[in-house]
Design an enzyme around this catalytic site. Sequence first.
Site, mmCIF file in Angstrom:
data_model
loop_
_atom_site.group_PDB
_atom_site.id
_atom_site.type_symbol
_atom_site.label_atom_id
_atom_site.label_comp_id
_atom_site.label_asym_id
_atom_site.label_seq_id
_atom_site.Cartn_x
_atom_site.Cartn_y
_atom_site.Cartn_z
ATOM 1 N N HIS A 57 -55.242 29.736 -92.055
ATOM 2 C CA HIS A 57 -54.663 30.063 -90.749
ATOM 3 C C HIS A 57 -55.711 29.817 -89.668
ATOM 4 C CE1 HIS A 57 -51.321 33.009 -92.240
ATOM 5 N NE2 HIS A 57 -51.398 31.921 -92.996
ATOM 6 N N GLU A 59 -56.778 31.662 -87.303
ATOM 7 C CA GLU A 59 -57.703 32.785 -87.131
ATOM 8 C C GLU A 59 -58.776 32.806 -88.211
ATOM 9 O OE1 GLU A 59 -54.278 32.742 -87.017
ATOM 10 O OE2 GLU A 59 -53.627 34.780 -86.638
ATOM 11 N N CYS A 87 -51.068 37.806 -88.512
ATOM 12 C CA CYS A 87 -50.434 38.355 -89.714
ATOM 13 C C CYS A 87 -51.366 39.392 -90.343
ATOM 14 C CB CYS A 87 -50.146 37.232 -90.709
ATOM 15 S SG CYS A 87 -51.643 36.528 -91.461
ATOM 16 N N CYS A 90 -54.889 37.933 -91.414
ATOM 17 C CA CYS A 90 -55.780 37.647 -90.289
ATOM 18 C C CYS A 90 -56.199 38.925 -89.566
ATOM 19 C CB CYS A 90 -55.107 36.663 -89.339
ATOM 20 S SG CYS A 90 -54.797 35.056 -90.111
#
Length: 163
Positions: A57, A59, A87, A90
């Site tokens: 991801h 992040e 999410c 993260c």
Amino acid sequence: MIKVNRVDELFMREALKEAEKAAEEDEVPVGCIVVHKRKIIASGHNQVERLRDPTAHAEMLALTSAANYLGTKWLNDASVYVTIEPCSMCAGAMVLARIKNLYFGALDPKTGACGSVLNIINNRKLNHRVKAIGGILEKECSSFLREFFKSKRLPKRLRRLTS
């Protein structure tokens, strides 16, 4: 509550540039930057498909890059700007990295873990909490994601015509 100002909006525009990179690579268009002492020290965009890695991801990639840049696992004085509410993975990583501030654009009513579905970043049972504010450039961030998924629902032959 964190005050939003012009600088925060400028940093969010940088995160949107990262989201554009993700979209160009046919990834879910999420972008993230990490700021330390008013300087961008790391950036990332989703690379889940490209790397075939569910943890890639925006992040996560930006946090790893920031830790490498600073030479430490603690990002105490850093702020994260991301185009969508993080999410649970993260958000948990931000707690573990001890991020100071989180600024995000669009809410994520399906998987958001910073207030929408869960609130990991402010869980009193954890050893750190992250100050957060959402809704920065929300319309731009939301519409970018909406248009991406809308194009994914088009039949393949129409997708080629719109590209």
